[in-house]
Design a protein around this motif. Structure first.
Motif, PDB file in Angstrom:
ATOM      1  N   GLU A 166     -23.232   0.410  -5.329  1.00  0.00           N
ATOM      2  CA  GLU A 166     -24.504   0.031  -5.855  1.00  0.00           C
ATOM      3  C   GLU A 166     -25.016  -0.943  -4.472  1.00  0.00           C
ATOM      4  N   GLN A 167     -23.898  -1.894  -4.263  1.00  0.00           N
ATOM      5  CA  GLN A 167     -24.374  -2.896  -3.183  1.00  0.00           C
ATOM      6  C   GLN A 167     -24.553  -2.245  -1.829  1.00  0.00           C
ATOM      7  N   LEU A 168     -23.784  -1.361  -1.505  1.00  0.00           N
ATOM      8  CA  LEU A 168     -24.008  -0.533  -0.191  1.00  0.00           C
ATOM      9  C   LEU A 168     -25.643   0.219  -0.430  1.00  0.00           C
ATOM     10  N   GLN A 169     -25.774   0.839  -1.557  1.00  0.00           N
ATOM     11  CA  GLN A 169     -27.110   1.576  -1.791  1.00  0.00           C
ATOM     12  C   GLN A 169     -28.257   0.766  -1.476  1.00  0.00           C
ATOM     13  N   ARG A 170     -28.154  -0.831  -1.964  1.00  0.00           N
ATOM     14  CA  ARG A 170     -29.180  -1.458  -2.184  1.00  0.00           C
ATOM     15  C   ARG A 170     -29.563  -2.764  -1.184  1.00  0.00           C
ATOM     16  N   ALA A 171     -28.264  -2.860  -0.326  1.00  0.00           N
ATOM     17  CA  ALA A 171     -28.381  -3.936   0.342  1.00  0.00           C
ATOM     18  C   ALA A 171     -29.278  -4.095   1.411  1.00  0.00           C
ATOM     19  N   LEU A 172     -30.081  -3.114   1.797  1.00  0.00           N
ATOM     20  CA  LEU A 172     -31.074  -2.965   2.699  1.00  0.00           C
ATOM     21  C   LEU A 172     -32.533  -3.207   2.426  1.00  0.00           C
ATOM     22  N   LEU A 173     -32.675  -3.024   0.997  1.00  0.00           N
ATOM     23  CA  LEU A 173     -33.845  -3.387   0.387  1.00  0.00           C
ATOM     24  C   LEU A 173     -34.301  -4.636   0.342  1.00  0.00           C
ATOM     25  N   GLY A 210     -37.462   2.660  16.201  1.00  0.00           N
ATOM     26  CA  GLY A 210     -36.643   4.111  16.204  1.00  0.00           C
ATOM     27  C   GLY A 210     -35.250   4.236  15.930  1.00  0.00           C
ATOM     28  N   GLY A 211     -34.596   2.866  15.621  1.00  0.00           N
ATOM     29  CA  GLY A 211     -33.154   2.812  15.430  1.00  0.00           C
ATOM     30  C   GLY A 211     -32.756   3.135  13.963  1.00  0.00           C
ATOM     31  N   ASP A 212     -31.634   2.755  13.607  1.00  0.00           N
ATOM     32  CA  ASP A 212     -31.027   2.838  12.341  1.00  0.00           C
ATOM     33  C   ASP A 212     -30.049   1.702  11.944  1.00  0.00           C
ATOM     34  N   CYS A 213     -29.776   1.489  10.898  1.00  0.00           N
ATOM     35  CA  CYS A 213     -29.128   0.542  10.137  1.00  0.00           C
ATOM     36  C   CYS A 213     -28.361   1.004   9.074  1.00  0.00           C
ATOM     37  N   ARG A 214     -27.034   0.829   9.191  1.00  0.00           N
ATOM     38  CA  ARG A 214     -25.914   1.542   7.951  1.00  0.00           C
ATOM     39  C   ARG A 214     -24.979   0.390   7.545  1.00  0.00           C
ATOM     40  N   LEU A 215     -24.661   0.488   6.422  1.00  0.00           N
ATOM     41  CA  LEU A 215     -23.415  -0.440   5.855  1.00  0.00           C
ATOM     42  C   LEU A 215     -22.625   0.442   5.202  1.00  0.00           C
ATOM     43  N   SER A 216     -21.113   0.117   5.633  1.00  0.00           N
ATOM     44  CA  SER A 216     -20.202   0.757   5.030  1.00  0.00           C
ATOM     45  C   SER A 216     -18.972  -0.130   4.866  1.00  0.00           C
ATOM     46  N   ASN A 217     -18.060   0.230   3.922  1.00  0.00           N
ATOM     47  CA  ASN A 217     -16.806  -0.381   4.003  1.00  0.00           C
ATOM     48  C   ASN A 217     -15.896  -0.025   4.956  1.00  0.00           C
ATOM     49  N   LEU A 218     -14.855  -0.614   5.424  1.00  0.00           N
ATOM     50  CA  LEU A 218     -13.956  -0.278   6.222  1.00  0.00           C
ATOM     51  C   LEU A 218     -12.664   0.122   5.132  1.00  0.00           C
ATOM     52  N   GLU A 219     -12.058   1.346   5.787  1.00  0.00           N
ATOM     53  CA  GLU A 219     -10.918   1.611   4.995  1.00  0.00           C
ATOM     54  C   GLU A 219      -9.884   0.679   4.696  1.00  0.00           C
ATOM     55  N   PRO A 220      -9.170   0.659   3.729  1.00  0.00           N
ATOM     56  CA  PRO A 220      -8.181  -0.299   3.559  1.00  0.00           C
ATOM     57  C   PRO A 220      -6.998  -0.385   4.708  1.00  0.00           C
TER      58      PRO A 220
END
Length: 173
Positions: A125-132, A163-173
């Motif tokens: 949920e945090q990943l999905q909403r963090a850019l809002l 024209g860029g993009d921004c993404r958030l993700s978790n690093l693999e353990p």
């Protein structure tokens, strides 16, 4: 009742000042990012170092080539974006001392900038909403409500505008 009124007035005053500062930062970023005067790629490493040092980042690694060319963002807009990203790393690290890696690569004439840290993972949920705008993940994460929830949404907005993009993700353990 007067002490409670004074406390409420002080809180309101602080809130107004935070809102004013946030709006000024957003407006200057929009002007900076759309001005067409971007930072030279050769200055990217220095810009990252200046922001990180100014914020007190104690463990910072930088990886990236000093390519020729010019970014679509001004130095001021880039620094504002870096401040927002590094602030999140500092704020959400369990010990407040994240090991941060800032790296970049040029792929098909587009800069891919990565900011990684060794802090906690975000929930789906945090990943999905963090850019809002106004989303504050820390309310559910730490119970604190510092800030206005505009840092990451401002970064994303600046990048989308050019024209860029921004993404958030978790690093693999």
């Amino acid at each position: 009742a007067p002490p409670k009124m004074a406390q409420a007035a002080a809180m309101a005053d602080t809130g107004v000042k935070e809102l004013r500062d946030a709006l000024q930062a957003i407006l200057s970023n929009v002007q900076d990012s759309s001005s067409g005067v971007g930072l030279e790629m050769s200055g990217l490493r220095t810009a990252v170092e200046q922001v990180a040092t100014g914020m007190g980042c104690q463990s910072l690694s930088i990886q990236g080539d000093s390519e020729s060319g010019r970014l679509a963002l001004s130095e001021a807009a880039l620094q504002q974006a870096l401040r927002a990203l590094l602030e999140n790393s500092l704020r959400f690290h369990p010990a407040g001392r994240p090991a941060i890696l800032v790296s970049w690569q040029l792929r098909r004439d587009k800069l891919h900038l990565f900011v990684e840290d060794d802090g906690v993972s975000l929930t789906p949920e945090q990943l999905q909403r963090a850019l809002l705008p106004y989303y504050q993940g820390e309310k559910s994460h730490t119970g604190q409500m510092a800030g206005m929830g505009l840092g990451l949404s401002t970064v994303a907005g600046m990048l989308w505008e050019i024209g860029g993009d921004c993404r958030l993700s978790n690093l693999e353990p």
